[in-house]
Write an enzyme that holds these catalytic residues in place. Sequence first.
Site, PDB file in Angstrom:
ATOM      1  N   ASP A  85      34.725  39.411  46.327  1.00 62.21           N
ATOM      2  CA  ASP A  85      35.743  38.549  45.712  1.00 62.21           C
ATOM      3  C   ASP A  85      36.567  37.855  46.790  1.00 62.21           C
ATOM      4  O   ASP A  85      36.687  38.332  47.927  1.00 62.21           O
ATOM      5  CB  ASP A  85      36.640  39.342  44.769  1.00 62.21           C
ATOM      6  N   GLU A 146      38.734  43.831  45.623  1.00 59.69           N
ATOM      7  CA  GLU A 146      39.557  44.264  46.749  1.00 59.69           C
ATOM      8  C   GLU A 146      40.811  43.419  46.891  1.00 59.69           C
ATOM      9  O   GLU A 146      41.879  43.926  47.264  1.00 59.69           O
ATOM     10  CB  GLU A 146      38.735  44.210  48.044  1.00 59.69           C
TER      11      GLU A 146
END
Length: 382
Positions: A85, A146
């Site tokens: 991400d 994350e």
Amino acid sequence: MDHLSLPFDPEDMLTRLRPWIETESPTYDAAAMARMVNLAAADCAAAGASIEVIPGRLGLGPSLRARFPHPDQGKPGILVSGHLDTVHPVGTLTQNPWRREGGRVYGPGIQDMKGGNFVALEAMRQIRRAGLQTKLPVTFLLTPDEEIGTPATRDLIEQEALQSACVILPEPCGADQSATIGRFAIARYNLESIGRPSHAGARLGEGRSAIALMARKIGQIEALSGEDCTFSVGVVHAGQWVNCVSSRAEGQALSMAKTDADLEDGIARMLALSETVNDVEFRITRGVTRPVWQPGQAKDLQLFELARKIGADLGWTLTHKPNGGGSDGNFTGALGVPTLDSTGLRGDGLHTLNEHVFEDSLVERARYHAGLFLNIGPETWA
């Protein structure tokens, strides 16, 4: 053949890295994350790994686990923990498109941390093609969350780490090529202000502005910062019509400390700011917390010592230091699993529209990962 002679091709690497960058994957876009996982899964499979796509939860995207064949498959090995991400919404490519300029390669997420994941995978691809065998099994776990504190996959990462001999995180390396051993504690908070709506022109006095209280509270929150714990507000959403007194405002904040005790003290001071003022309620709730990964743990230093020798083979003087930014290394390091963080690409501008990596770091860091994968073994901690 060893890691120093593997035939890394920089032009081929750039060609295959480009789709990773042009497949935009912001954390909150589960469909975009799924597209990125599909791309990474195909490349992992082509490199010789068996793949498993793990469904997402909490409305977030899936994760990818890729295991490379090994005679000791199932025994503790090397876990490469990375995230796919980024902080960049879909469409950021129009502002920071893939391009090569002056020895730099640009694009959203290229430094944090798609480029690092890619070169680690390229290291395993070349190891497999050369017919070499790592001393320990190698598994990649690539996750989708994350950048928002890992609320959905922390359990997954921790369980995989506890079954591993060590963890490598290809987060961006330091400007001096340094690694990270130790990270500060970080807590996230959800902020909510609840007021009362009214017509801002005709009945202004009947309303109670959620925005006004949120604005005052932001100053109070950031004034809590000190030597032991820092505070910042990074997200605020409020209002929909300018002619309506706002009835709701929402935000997010974080605090960072070098010790868990200082973080807990900061959390208590933060939560004490919840109150009701002039019929407007202000609520603070605790979000995701990353524990301190204490620097200087013996097994981390033993792993670093091997990394230092591999760096020396490549002509570097590798150093290490603790880092104020959080990563999933907070979790694995706090568990006591030997962890080496910031093995990824050199670059600058992460989390900005100037995010880029230095082109010559692709082969450099791929060869570094190959050295780690080929040399980490039981004797590393003997």
